[in-house]
Write a protein that holds these residues in place. Structure first.
Motif, PDB file in Angstrom:
ATOM      1  N   VAL A  50      28.293  32.972 -14.914  1.00  0.00           N
ATOM      2  CA  VAL A  50      28.457  31.527 -14.862  1.00  0.00           C
ATOM      3  C   VAL A  50      28.117  30.923 -13.491  1.00  0.00           C
ATOM      4  CG1 VAL A  50      30.921  31.316 -14.227  1.00  0.00           C
ATOM      5  CG2 VAL A  50      29.886  29.680 -15.808  1.00  0.00           C
ATOM      6  N   PRO A  51      28.355  31.580 -12.345  1.00  0.00           N
ATOM      7  CA  PRO A  51      27.935  30.950 -11.082  1.00  0.00           C
ATOM      8  C   PRO A  51      26.438  30.652 -11.022  1.00  0.00           C
ATOM      9  CG  PRO A  51      29.493  32.708 -10.645  1.00  0.00           C
ATOM     10  CD  PRO A  51      29.121  32.819 -12.090  1.00  0.00           C
ATOM     11  N   GLN A  52      25.612  31.568 -11.536  1.00  0.00           N
ATOM     12  CA  GLN A  52      24.172  31.320 -11.536  1.00  0.00           C
ATOM     13  C   GLN A  52      23.818  30.192 -12.497  1.00  0.00           C
ATOM     14  OE1 GLN A  52      21.792  32.750  -9.457  1.00  0.00           O
ATOM     15  NE2 GLN A  52      20.675  30.982 -10.296  1.00  0.00           N
ATOM     16  N   ARG A  53      24.506  30.142 -13.639  1.00  0.00           N
ATOM     17  CA  ARG A  53      24.264  29.032 -14.581  1.00  0.00           C
ATOM     18  C   ARG A  53      24.585  27.686 -13.920  1.00  0.00           C
ATOM     19  NH1 ARG A  53      23.890  30.201 -20.171  1.00  0.00           N
ATOM     20  NH2 ARG A  53      24.254  32.376 -20.736  1.00  0.00           N
ATOM     21  N   ILE A  54      25.697  27.641 -13.188  1.00  0.00           N
ATOM     22  CA  ILE A  54      26.074  26.398 -12.516  1.00  0.00           C
ATOM     23  C   ILE A  54      25.042  26.031 -11.457  1.00  0.00           C
ATOM     24  CG2 ILE A  54      27.791  25.313 -11.021  1.00  0.00           C
ATOM     25  CD1 ILE A  54      29.931  26.928 -12.512  1.00  0.00           C
ATOM     26  N   ALA A  55      24.595  27.013 -10.689  1.00  0.00           N
ATOM     27  CA  ALA A  55      23.570  26.746  -9.670  1.00  0.00           C
ATOM     28  C   ALA A  55      22.296  26.210 -10.314  1.00  0.00           C
ATOM     29  CB  ALA A  55      23.286  28.015  -8.874  1.00  0.00           C
ATOM     30  N   ASP A  56      21.925  26.771 -11.463  1.00  0.00           N
ATOM     31  CA  ASP A  56      20.732  26.299 -12.167  1.00  0.00           C
ATOM     32  C   ASP A  56      20.924  24.860 -12.654  1.00  0.00           C
ATOM     33  OD1 ASP A  56      19.611  28.784 -11.751  1.00  0.00           O
ATOM     34  OD2 ASP A  56      20.040  29.528 -13.780  1.00  0.00           O
ATOM     35  N   ALA A  57      22.132  24.542 -13.134  1.00  0.00           N
ATOM     36  CA  ALA A  57      22.411  23.179 -13.592  1.00  0.00           C
ATOM     37  C   ALA A  57      22.355  22.192 -12.423  1.00  0.00           C
ATOM     38  CB  ALA A  57      23.773  23.127 -14.279  1.00  0.00           C
ATOM     39  N   ARG A  58      22.869  22.601 -11.275  1.00  0.00           N
ATOM     40  CA  ARG A  58      22.775  21.735 -10.090  1.00  0.00           C
ATOM     41  C   ARG A  58      21.324  21.435  -9.737  1.00  0.00           C
ATOM     42  NH1 ARG A  58      23.800  23.629  -5.620  1.00  0.00           N
ATOM     43  NH2 ARG A  58      24.428  25.816  -5.936  1.00  0.00           N
ATOM     44  N   ALA A  59      20.489  22.458  -9.867  1.00  0.00           N
ATOM     45  CA  ALA A  59      19.075  22.283  -9.534  1.00  0.00           C
ATOM     46  C   ALA A  59      18.400  21.277 -10.464  1.00  0.00           C
ATOM     47  CB  ALA A  59      18.358  23.623  -9.594  1.00  0.00           C
ATOM     48  N   ARG A  60      18.867  21.172 -11.692  1.00  0.00           N
ATOM     49  CA  ARG A  60      18.302  20.204 -12.637  1.00  0.00           C
ATOM     50  C   ARG A  60      18.868  18.797 -12.428  1.00  0.00           C
ATOM     51  NH1 ARG A  60      19.450  22.562 -18.375  1.00  0.00           N
ATOM     52  NH2 ARG A  60      18.374  20.640 -19.013  1.00  0.00           N
ATOM     53  N   VAL A  61      20.100  18.710 -11.931  1.00  0.00           N
ATOM     54  CA  VAL A  61      20.738  17.409 -11.732  1.00  0.00           C
ATOM     55  C   VAL A  61      20.283  16.749 -10.434  1.00  0.00           C
ATOM     56  CG1 VAL A  61      22.971  16.313 -11.195  1.00  0.00           C
ATOM     57  CG2 VAL A  61      22.771  17.867 -13.164  1.00  0.00           C
ATOM     58  N   ALA A  62      20.111  17.537  -9.376  1.00  0.00           N
ATOM     59  CA  ALA A  62      19.830  16.984  -8.047  1.00  0.00           C
ATOM     60  C   ALA A  62      18.669  15.987  -8.031  1.00  0.00           C
ATOM     61  CB  ALA A  62      19.587  18.124  -7.058  1.00  0.00           C
ATOM     62  N   PRO A  63      17.543  16.253  -8.720  1.00  0.00           N
ATOM     63  CA  PRO A  63      16.450  15.266  -8.684  1.00  0.00           C
ATOM     64  C   PRO A  63      16.823  13.903  -9.257  1.00  0.00           C
ATOM     65  CG  PRO A  63      15.646  17.405  -9.434  1.00  0.00           C
ATOM     66  CD  PRO A  63      17.137  17.494  -9.415  1.00  0.00           C
ATOM     67  N   TYR A  64      17.762  13.873 -10.207  1.00  0.00           N
ATOM     68  CA  TYR A  64      18.188  12.585 -10.765  1.00  0.00           C
ATOM     69  C   TYR A  64      18.966  11.751  -9.753  1.00  0.00           C
ATOM     70  CZ  TYR A  64      16.841  13.838 -15.555  1.00  0.00           C
ATOM     71  OH  TYR A  64      16.136  14.169 -16.692  1.00  0.00           O
ATOM     72  N   LEU A  65      19.492  12.390  -8.717  1.00  0.00           N
ATOM     73  CA  LEU A  65      20.223  11.683  -7.675  1.00  0.00           C
ATOM     74  C   LEU A  65      19.405  11.543  -6.399  1.00  0.00           C
ATOM     75  CD1 LEU A  65      23.703  13.409  -8.131  1.00  0.00           C
ATOM     76  CD2 LEU A  65      22.955  11.200  -9.058  1.00  0.00           C
TER      77      LEU A  65
END
Length: 385
Positions: free
Chosen positions: A52-67
């Motif tokens: 799950v830590p890697q999944r969360i890191a991957d999700a952050r990488a997808r969210v960051a461009p929207y911000l």
């Protein structure tokens, strides 16, 4: 108008939803993705939590461009208030120091600042910002509360009770000159602004993806920069302890992180089906027209002007002044309107005035506000007597 879309929502069609600002709404696609993540978690818990830590890191990488922020500046938190609590619990003690807030602040965050001040043996100074104040006047009112003892400024990007922007860029710049850390509560801002931190030189910025961004509940973000960043720790001490920001926030034990993982799915599906630029443009136009409809309905009965002069109005919200004599009484008015009319609406107050805070999103139409004017306004007028 928003183009024809096949985007489905998890909302009850029997309810009118005019309060997207409080808890948002989630596309069915994102809810389905969250259910898939949860099934994986329940099907093989050990495999899930190891990965799950890697999944969360991957999700952050997808969210960051929207911000519009670097992924290494961003961590997930349960909500904006939790992000503020991270700051309040992480900062080193400054005995006898002061915290500056405004009288537009979100109650839970302001109470957190008050608790921190008590721990410090210090005080909270509250800046009064007139509702109609523009950027320069609002900035001057806030910075007037700065002193040699100011150790933290807590500032809303968009205010919850008054639906206005505050000049976080100007205040952050003034605080930076004096070496004062700034925490910006941007709970309502993600996806309302295309790049919410552009030009904002604050130390920590927190926001909710589960409001305008339509992510599943419990999805907040914390963006940290500058020297304060190295002081921040998650609210839960777990095996990520000792790792640098934001990796420490990716590993917090056996919580259900599926809302964080489904957040980028929610952002992506709205972009794919409608486009966030179109959502923002439509919401701005719709809430303005809706507020006019509701204000005119009140004015027809009272003869008074129920429009509200807000210095820095925040799309996708608008305030409409409620009749004098209508007592809010906590959440009683909200709950009564929901129970009697199946209408979700937000009722707020500032100074001596009370308001209905209207919101708009992709699923709203002008009919929602016309229905409020036809059915709820007469009841509010009656209750005010």
């Amino acid at each position: 108008m928003i183009k024809e879309s096949s985007l489905a929502w998890g909302l009850d069609r029997a309810v009118r939803h005019l309060n997207h600002g409080s808890f948002g709404a989630v596309p069915q696609f994102a809810l389905d993705r969250q259910a898939e993540y949860r099934a994986l978690m329940e099907g093989a818990p050990v495999r899930w939590f190891v990965g799950v830590p890697q999944r969360i890191a991957d999700a952050r990488a997808r969210v960051a461009p929207y911000l519009g922020v670097p992924v290494d500046d961003l961590a997930f938190v349960p909500n904006a208030s939790a992000g503020a609590s991270v700051v309040f619990t992480s900062l080193p003690v400054e005995h006898g120091c002061e915290i500056v807030v405004t009288d537009h602040g979100y109650g839970a965050v302001t109470m957190g600042a008050q608790r921190l001040a008590r721990r410090w043996g210090g005080t909270v100074r509250t800046a009064h910002v007139p509702l109609a104040a523009g950027p320069q006047e609002a900035c001057a009112a806030i910075t007037a509360e700065f002193s040699d003892r100011t150790a933290l400024v807590v500032l809303d990007h968009v205010t919850s009770p008054t639906a206005r922007f505050l000049p976080v860029d100007l205040v952050s710049a003034a605080a930076r000159e004096r070496g004062i850390p700034v925490l910006v509560d941007g709970a309502h801002v993600p996806l309302v602004l295309e790049e919410p931190l552009a030009g904002v030189d604050c130390d920590v910025w927190v926001g909710n993806l589960h409001k305008f961004g339509c992510a599943p509940r419990g999805t907040g973000v914390l963006v940290a920069r500058g020297p304060v960043r190295s002081e921040l720790n998650p609210l839960v001490d777990s095996w990520g302890a000792g790792k640098p920001f934001p990796a420490a926030f990716d590993e917090q034990g056996t919580q259900d992180f599926t809302s964080w993982l489904a957040a980028p799915d929610a952002l992506d599906v709205v972009e794919r089906e409608i486009g966030w630029k179109a959502v923002r443009h439509n919401a701005a136009d719709l809430v303005e027209r809706g507020a006019q409809v509701v204000a005119r309905a009140f004015t027809a009965a009272t003869g008074e002007d129920h429009r509200v002069d807000v210095g820095m109005p925040a799309v996708p919200f608008r305030l409409v002044r409620l009749p004098r004599g209508l007592v809010l009484g906590g959440h009683e008015l909200r709950d009564r309107v929901l129970a009697e009319f199946d209408v979700e609406a937000a009722f707020t107050a500032f100074g001596d005035d009370a308001f209905v805070r209207l919101a708009a999103h992709a699923y709203n139409t002008l009919d929602d506000y016309e229905d409020f004017a036809a059915r709820v306004v007469p009841a509010l007028l009656e209750w005010s007597h």
